[in-house]
Design an enzyme around this catalytic site. Structure first.
Site, PDB file in Angstrom:
ATOM      1  N   ARG A 168      -2.033 -60.304  20.343  1.00 13.60           N
ATOM      2  CA  ARG A 168      -3.257 -59.460  20.382  1.00 13.60           C
ATOM      3  C   ARG A 168      -3.640 -59.104  21.618  1.00 13.60           C
ATOM      4  NH1 ARG A 168      -7.638 -60.753  19.355  1.00 13.60           N
ATOM      5  NH2 ARG A 168      -7.388 -62.731  18.677  1.00 13.60           N
ATOM      6  N   CYS A 176       0.205 -70.901  20.547  1.00 15.14           N
ATOM      7  CA  CYS A 176      -0.101 -71.974  19.663  1.00 15.14           C
ATOM      8  C   CYS A 176       1.011 -72.033  18.649  1.00 15.14           C
ATOM      9  CB  CYS A 176      -1.028 -72.108  18.931  1.00 15.14           C
ATOM     10  SG  CYS A 176      -2.552 -72.534  20.079  1.00 15.14           S
TER      11      CYS A 176
END
Ligand code: PCA
Length: 199
Positions: free
Chosen positions: A93, A146
């Protein structure tokens, strides 16, 4: 006193997305050198697709840890969240720290869609809650760096004895804008200590 024999590689990320601090690394830094039967090796890793996992793997190659536990920031979450699963997808994003913003590409080509964490995630949640600290199992590590690290490590160590886990932590109070939830650094460190103790 039991002698610390097992090896834990524990990582936190550098700041990203315009932040000046990343609570994951700050909390890892606060941890003692030994927890239970583990001797800790701490490592800061870059919030960069691909390079983050490469940095962990290079360190793990040398250390040969029994457990690898990566910690990351999940702004907006109110509790500490061990991740149950990683998926084979990069969908950013926001840009990572080198400006990469991949979309709809796999972490590893021609590899499985997902892996479950091999860390004892439910016991971790319980241990953290037992300290009076909010924690819950998370079923999505997102599709940013992550998840990239967790997927890469689970793929690499699939079928081996090396356990791999990931824990997201909330914002620190100084990062939380408006009504965003936050957690004190000492509480995060206590949560990570509890989680490590059940690995
Ligand atoms: N959190 C980001 C990447 C680095 C970090 O601390 C994530 O949740 O993907």
């Amino acid at each position: 006193m039991s002698e610390a024999r097992k090896k834990l590689l524990i990582t936190g990320f550098d700041p990203f997305g315009g932040e000046t601090v990343n609570p994951s690394w700050e909390a890892v830094r606060l941890l003692p050198e030994e927890i239970g039967t583990f001797r800790l090796t701490k490592l800061q890793i870059p919030t960069v697709f691909g390079r983050a996992a490469e940095t962990v793997l290079a360190a793990a190659e040398k250390l040969q840890p029994d457990v690898i536990l990566c910690i990351g920031q999940a702004g907006g979450r109110s509790g500490v969240t061990p991740e149950a699963v990683a998926i084979n997808l990069r969908e950013a994003r926001i840009p990572d720290n080198t400006g990469n913003r991949p979309s709809d590409v796999p972490v590893v080509k021609d590899a499985p869609a997902a892996y479950f964490s091999t860390a004892p995630v439910r016991a971790m949640v319980q241990a953290i809650n037992d300290e009076g600290i909010p924690a819950a199992l998370s079923y999505s590590a997102g599709t940013f760096v992550c998840n990239d690290v967790l997927y890469s490590l689970l793929h690499h160590y699939h079928g081996t004895q090396t356990k791999v886990g990931f824990i997201h932590v909330p914002f620190l109070p100084e990062q939380a804008k408006e009504n965003a939830p936050a957690m004190a650094l000492e509480q995060m460190a206590a949560a990570l200590t509890a989680a490590v103790s059940v690995c």
